[in-house]
Design a protein around this motif. Structure first.
Motif, PDB file in Angstrom:
ATOM      1  N   HIS A   1      86.349   6.970  32.643  1.00 43.34           N
ATOM      2  CA  HIS A   1      87.302   7.922  32.055  1.00 43.34           C
ATOM      3  C   HIS A   1      88.732   7.420  32.246  1.00 43.34           C
ATOM      4  N   GLN A   2      89.028   6.915  33.434  1.00 46.62           N
ATOM      5  CA  GLN A   2      90.364   6.384  33.702  1.00 46.62           C
ATOM      6  C   GLN A   2      90.644   5.118  32.886  1.00 46.62           C
ATOM      7  N   LEU A   3      89.643   4.264  32.735  1.00 42.28           N
ATOM      8  CA  LEU A   3      89.817   3.047  31.942  1.00 42.28           C
ATOM      9  C   LEU A   3      90.121   3.396  30.494  1.00 42.28           C
ATOM     10  N   LEU A   4      89.405   4.390  29.971  1.00 43.14           N
ATOM     11  CA  LEU A   4      89.603   4.798  28.578  1.00 43.14           C
ATOM     12  C   LEU A   4      90.972   5.440  28.374  1.00 43.14           C
ATOM     13  N   LEU A   5      91.403   6.245  29.340  1.00 43.73           N
ATOM     14  CA  LEU A   5      92.721   6.866  29.242  1.00 43.73           C
ATOM     15  C   LEU A   5      93.829   5.825  29.209  1.00 43.73           C
ATOM     16  N   ARG A   6      93.561   4.674  29.794  1.00 44.46           N
ATOM     17  CA  ARG A   6      94.586   3.628  29.887  1.00 44.46           C
ATOM     18  C   ARG A   6      94.418   2.544  28.836  1.00 44.46           C
ATOM     19  N   GLY A   7      93.640   2.824  27.822  1.00 43.66           N
ATOM     20  CA  GLY A   7      93.648   1.961  26.644  1.00 43.66           C
ATOM     21  C   GLY A   7      92.529   0.961  26.516  1.00 43.66           C
ATOM     22  N   LEU A   8      91.562   0.943  27.430  1.00 45.38           N
ATOM     23  CA  LEU A   8      90.447   0.013  27.308  1.00 45.38           C
ATOM     24  C   LEU A   8      89.327   0.621  26.474  1.00 45.38           C
ATOM     25  N   LYS A   9      88.427  -0.231  26.014  1.00 47.74           N
ATOM     26  CA  LYS A   9      87.204   0.203  25.351  1.00 47.74           C
ATOM     27  C   LYS A   9      86.022  -0.131  26.257  1.00 47.74           C
ATOM     28  N   VAL A  10      85.008   0.716  26.227  1.00 49.59           N
ATOM     29  CA  VAL A  10      83.854   0.465  27.079  1.00 49.59           C
ATOM     30  C   VAL A  10      82.556   0.645  26.310  1.00 49.59           C
ATOM     31  N   THR A  11      81.577  -0.167  26.681  1.00 46.55           N
ATOM     32  CA  THR A  11      80.198   0.005  26.239  1.00 46.55           C
ATOM     33  C   THR A  11      79.359   0.187  27.493  1.00 46.55           C
ATOM     34  N   ILE A  12      78.596   1.276  27.546  1.00 37.34           N
ATOM     35  CA  ILE A  12      77.855   1.628  28.755  1.00 37.34           C
ATOM     36  C   ILE A  12      76.361   1.466  28.510  1.00 37.34           C
ATOM     37  N   LEU A  13      75.728   0.624  29.326  1.00 40.46           N
ATOM     38  CA  LEU A  13      74.279   0.458  29.269  1.00 40.46           C
ATOM     39  C   LEU A  13      73.614   1.672  29.910  1.00 40.46           C
ATOM     40  N   VAL A  14      72.618   2.229  29.237  1.00 41.80           N
ATOM     41  CA  VAL A  14      71.948   3.401  29.766  1.00 41.80           C
ATOM     42  C   VAL A  14      70.528   3.463  29.201  1.00 41.80           C
ATOM     43  N   THR A  15      69.623   4.079  29.953  1.00 42.75           N
ATOM     44  CA  THR A  15      68.271   4.318  29.456  1.00 42.75           C
ATOM     45  C   THR A  15      68.188   5.776  28.995  1.00 42.75           C
ATOM     46  N   PRO A  16      67.215   6.129  28.160  1.00 44.18           N
ATOM     47  CA  PRO A  16      67.208   7.439  27.498  1.00 44.18           C
ATOM     48  C   PRO A  16      67.366   8.645  28.427  1.00 44.18           C
ATOM     49  N   LYS A  17      66.674   8.673  29.548  1.00 41.94           N
ATOM     50  CA  LYS A  17      66.709   9.847  30.411  1.00 41.94           C
ATOM     51  C   LYS A  17      68.005   9.961  31.218  1.00 41.94           C
ATOM     52  N   ASN A  18      68.843   8.945  31.176  1.00 39.67           N
ATOM     53  CA  ASN A  18      70.127   8.988  31.886  1.00 39.67           C
ATOM     54  C   ASN A  18      71.302   9.200  30.946  1.00 39.67           C
ATOM     55  N   LEU A  19      71.013   9.294  29.665  1.00 39.22           N
ATOM     56  CA  LEU A  19      72.068   9.456  28.672  1.00 39.22           C
ATOM     57  C   LEU A  19      72.840  10.763  28.877  1.00 39.22           C
ATOM     58  N   CYS A  20      72.171  11.781  29.412  1.00 37.51           N
ATOM     59  CA  CYS A  20      72.809  13.092  29.587  1.00 37.51           C
ATOM     60  C   CYS A  20      74.022  13.034  30.513  1.00 37.51           C
ATOM     61  N   TYR A  21      74.018  12.098  31.465  1.00 31.87           N
ATOM     62  CA  TYR A  21      75.130  12.026  32.416  1.00 31.87           C
ATOM     63  C   TYR A  21      76.419  11.516  31.763  1.00 31.87           C
ATOM     64  N   LEU A  22      76.299  10.973  30.573  1.00 37.49           N
ATOM     65  CA  LEU A  22      77.475  10.465  29.866  1.00 37.49           C
ATOM     66  C   LEU A  22      78.081  11.505  28.937  1.00 37.49           C
ATOM     67  N   SER A  23      77.423  12.654  28.789  1.00 35.29           N
ATOM     68  CA  SER A  23      77.865  13.657  27.805  1.00 35.29           C
ATOM     69  C   SER A  23      79.326  14.063  27.961  1.00 35.29           C
ATOM     70  N   PRO A  24      79.813  14.406  29.175  1.00 28.31           N
ATOM     71  CA  PRO A  24      81.225  14.782  29.297  1.00 28.31           C
ATOM     72  C   PRO A  24      82.172  13.672  28.836  1.00 28.31           C
ATOM     73  N   LEU A  25      81.841  12.440  29.178  1.00 26.36           N
ATOM     74  CA  LEU A  25      82.694  11.312  28.803  1.00 26.36           C
ATOM     75  C   LEU A  25      82.696  11.128  27.291  1.00 26.36           C
ATOM     76  N   LEU A  26      81.524  11.208  26.676  1.00 25.19           N
ATOM     77  CA  LEU A  26      81.402  11.008  25.236  1.00 25.19           C
ATOM     78  C   LEU A  26      82.110  12.115  24.455  1.00 25.19           C
ATOM     79  N   SER A  27      82.155  13.308  25.037  1.00 25.29           N
ATOM     80  CA  SER A  27      82.810  14.427  24.347  1.00 25.29           C
ATOM     81  C   SER A  27      84.330  14.344  24.441  1.00 25.29           C
ATOM     82  N   LEU A  28      84.831  13.577  25.395  1.00 21.70           N
ATOM     83  CA  LEU A  28      86.273  13.479  25.617  1.00 21.70           C
ATOM     84  C   LEU A  28      86.930  12.351  24.840  1.00 21.70           C
ATOM     85  N   HIS A  29      86.159  11.316  24.484  1.00 20.20           N
ATOM     86  CA  HIS A  29      86.755  10.110  23.914  1.00 20.20           C
ATOM     87  C   HIS A  29      86.137   9.755  22.563  1.00 20.20           C
TER      88      HIS A  29
END
Length: 570
Positions: free
Chosen positions: A35-63
Motif C-alpha cells: 500500500h505504501q509503495l503504491l501511494l508513492r508511485g510504484l506499480k506492483v504485481t502480487i503472486l497469489v494462489t486462489p484461496k489467498n486472493l481474499c487477503y488482497l481485497s482491501p488493497l485492490l479496492s484502494l488502487h
C-alpha cells in the motif's frame, strides 16, 4: 506516512514483483507495505494462489488495476500437505517448509511469465521464508531480490547468528535473505535500533536494511479493518457496537492468540475460568481448529460448556476471525492477553494497550523479553505452547490490567506516541521508507542505475564467511567418515603406535627394550599407502547430476552463492 513521492524517471513507474508467504502474519503486513509503495508511485504485481486472493481485497479496492495486479497460480500439489490447504492458518508451524517447498515448484512458470511480460518487474520483493528460491530466481533473471522479514529484529539477529545449528530449511532461507539486495523490517528504530545496527555490521555489511514500521493497515477506518480476515461468528459491526456500549474507558480485556495458535481443552478451561471469576468485561477471539494433519489434540479451541451463557452481557466470544486492529484501537479496550506474535505486538503498541504476554513459539520469546523486560510495557502471564496458566492468578491479572495506575500502562502509552512519531512525516520509519522507495526507483530493467547488480568486496567476503559456516557445520560428519576409513586401513593404529614409541624413547633414555623403529616406519608406510589408495577409490567420484546446477559445473566459483543448497544436495 502516506507520501506521494514520485519515482525517479517521471512518467515511468517502476514495476515490483511481490511474492508473499501464505500466512496471515506474513501476507497482511506485506500487503500494508505494498500500500505504501503504491501511494508513492510504484506499480506492483502480487503472486497469489486462489484461496489467498481474499487477503488482497482491501488493497485492490484502494488502487487502480493499472498499478496493482495479481498473478494467480494454482497452489502446487505437495504430498505432505492435506488436500486443499494453501496457507498456514490451517496448519501447525512445523509445516512452514512444506508450504515453501510447494510454492518453489512455481519457479519455472514464474520464470516463463517474466520472460514473456512486455514490461517485466525490475525487482522482486519476497518473504524471507521463500528466499531460498526467490533469490535464485532473481539471480537468473538478473534483477535484485529484496527480503521482507515480518519478524522482530531482535529474533532475526539471533537467528542469523545461529545458521550453522538451525534446521536446513531455515539456514538456506536466512542465508539467502542475507544475500538479498536489501532487508525490510516491520519495526522502528526507536524500538530496535541496536539490533538493526547488529544486522548491518555483522551480517549484511551494508546499510540497505530498512525498518519501516509499524505498517498501517491498507484501508483506513474500522470498516476497512474488518475486511482483513475470514469468516466470523459475530459480524464486526455488532462487535464494535458492543464496545461502544462499554462506558468506562480501558475496562475491557481482549483475549486473542493470532491466526496460528489454538489452545487445548485444559488451556481453554483455565482462560475461561479466569475470565469468569475476574468479573471483567472481555472479548475472546477463538481460532478455528486446525486441519487434522497429524495426531494431536482433538479438543483444540473447545469453549467450556455453558461458559457463554454464564458470562452473557459482559463478555463476547468470537469464533473465527476477529477484527483485532479495530478492537484494540477502541477506547474501551485496556489490555490484551496475547501470544506476543510480532503483528499482534505492534498492533497493541499502536493502540497503547497493556500487553499480557503468553509467548508460545518462534519469535514470541524474543518479543516478550523486549517488551516486558526492556521496555516494561508488558506483563508476563505464562509461557510455552502447552503450558497451563493458574486461573486464580490469571483472574487477578485481568482485574489489575484494567487499572489506569499500573506503571506498565503509563509506559505503553509513551511507547505508543513514539511509534506514531516514527511513521509520521520526518519520523525514522517515514525516512526509511523514503530510502527504500529511492532504492527501488533506481532499478532499471536488468540494471541498477549504471552497474549490473554486484556485491561489494565486503559483501562478497561476508557471503564467503557464510559459506564457510555451512561447510564447517558439515565438517563433523566428514571428519568422522575419515576417521572410520583410517581405522579400517589401520593407519590410525600405526600413528598411535609411533606416537607412543617416540614419547617413551625420547623421554626415557634408560629405556632398554628398544623397538625397531624401522619396522614401525615400514608398517606405517604400507598402511598409509593402502589408506590413501582406499580413500582415492572411495572419494574420487563423478559429480552427481542436479537439475538446478548448470551442466558441467562442479564448484562454486562458476555460480552465485545462491547455489550452495543445490551443491550440498548434489
Amino acid at each position: 506516512m502516506e507520501s506521494q513521492m514520485a519515482c525517479e524517471g517521471k512518467g515511468v513507474s517502476k514495476h515490483i514483483w511481490v511474492i508473499p508467504f501464505p500466512a496471515c502474519g506474513h501476507i497482511l503486513p506485506l500487503v500494508d507495505l505494498n500500500h505504501q509503495l503504491l501511494l508513492r508511485g510504484l506499480k506492483v504485481t502480487i503472486l497469489v494462489t486462489p484461496k489467498n486472493l481474499c487477503y488482497l481485497s482491501p488493497l485492490l479496492s484502494l488502487h487502480s488495476p493499472s498499478n496493482v495486479q495479481t498473478l494467480v497460480f494454482p497452489f502446487p500439489s505437495q504430498s505432505s500437505l492435506p488436500p486443499g490447504v494453501e496457507q498456514m492458518q490451517d496448519l501447525p508451524i512445523s509445516f512452514v517448509p512444506d508450504i515453501a517447498t510447494a510454492l518453489g515448484k512455481l519457479y519455472d512458470p514464474l520464470f516463463q511469465w517474466f520472460q514473456s511480460h512486455p514490461s517485466p518487474p525490475v525487482a522482486i520483493l519476497s518473504d524471507t521464508l521463500l528466499s531460498s528460491w526467490t533469490t535464485k530466481l532473481a539471480c537468473h533473471l538478473n534483477i535484485p531480490n529484496i527480503s521482507f522479514l515480518p519478524f522482530n529484529v531482535r529474533a532475526v539477529s539471533s537467528w542469523f547468528g545461529k545458521l550453522n545449528i538451525m534446521p536446513s530449511f531455515y539456514t538456506e532461507a536466512y542465508m539467502a535473505s542475507i544475500q538479498s539486495w536489501g532487508l525490510v523490517f516491520n519495526s522502528f528504530k526507536e524500538l530496535e535500533g541496536e539490533n538493526l545496527d547488529i544486522i548491518k555490521e555483522k551480517f549484511t555489511r551494508h546499510d540497505r536494511v530498512w525498518a519501516v514500521g509499524p505498517l498501517l493497515p491498507a484501508k483506513a477506518g474500522d470498516r476497512g479493518l474488518n475486511e482483513r480476515g475470514g469468516p466470523s461468528s459475530i459480524p464486526p459491526g455488532q462487535v464494535m457496537a458492543w464496545l461502544d456500549s462499554c462506558h468506562v474507558d480501558k475496562s475491557v480485556v481482549y483475549v486473542g492468540f493470532g491466526s496460528q495458535i489454538t489452545l487445548t481443552k485444559r488451556q481453554m478451561k483455565a482462560v475461561a475460568s479466569a475470565l469468569e471469576d475476574s468479573g471483567v468485561r472481555f472479548i475472546w477471539a477463538v481460532k478455528d481448529p486446525m486441519k487434522r494433519v497429524q495426531d494431536g489434540d482433538d479438543d483444540q479451541s473447545m469453549i467450556p460448556q455453558g461458559f457463554e451463557d454464564r458470562v452473557a452481557g459482559r463478555g463476547l466470544v468470537i469464533k473465527g476471525w476477529a477484527p483485532q486492529v479495530a478492537i484494540l484501537r477502541h477506547r474501551a479496550v485496556g489490555s490484551n492477553l496475547s501470544h506476543c506474535g510480532w503483528n499482534s505486538a505492534l498492533e497493541g503498541i499502536l493502540a497503547g494497550v497493556l500487553l499480557l504476554a503468553w509467548p508460545m513459539q518462534a519469535d514470541h520469546f524474543h518479543i516478550t523479553k523486549l517488551l516486558a523486560d526492556e521496555f516494561g510495557v508488558a506483563i508476563r502471564v505464562c509461557k510455552g505452547l502447552r503450558s497451563i496458566p493458574d486461573s486464580v492468578k490469571l483472574a487477578r491479572i485481568f482485574v489489575d490490567s484494567t487499572s489506569m495506575a499500573r506503571p506498565e500502562r503509563v509506559r505503553a502509552i509513551k511507547l505508543q506516541k513514539t511509534a506514531l512519531n516514527a511513521i509520521r512525516k520526518g519520523g525514522s520509519s517515514y525516512q526509511a521508507l523514503d530510502k527504500l522507495i529511492e532504492g527501488l526507483s533506481s532499478f532499471n530493467g536488468n540494471k541498477i542505475k549504471e552497474n549490473k547488480i554486484r556485491s561489494s568486496i565486503a559483501e562478497q567476503e561476508r557471503l564467503h564467511q557464510l559459506f564457510i559456516q555451512v561447510i564447517t557445520s558439515l565438517h563433523g560428519n566428514i571428519e568422522d567418515e575419515f576417521k572410520s576409513l583410517f581405522q579400517e586401513t589401520q593407519v590410525a593404529t600405526a600413528l598411535d603406535t609411533v606416537e607412543q614409541l617416540v614419547e617413551e624413547q625420547h623421554l626415557n633414555p634408560l629405556f632398554s627394550d628398544k623397538t625397531n623403529i624401522m619396522d614401525v616406519v615400514h608398517n606405517l608406510s604400507t598402511a598409509k599407502k593402502a589408506g590413501i589408495q582406499y580413500l582415492i577409490q572411495t572419494l574420487v567420484l563423478p559429480f552427481p547430476s542436479h537439475s538446478s546446477i548448470p551442466s558441467g559445473v562442479e564448484n562454486m566459483q562458476e555460480v552465485t552463492i545462491s547455489f550452495v543448497p543445490d551443491f550440498a544436495a548434489a
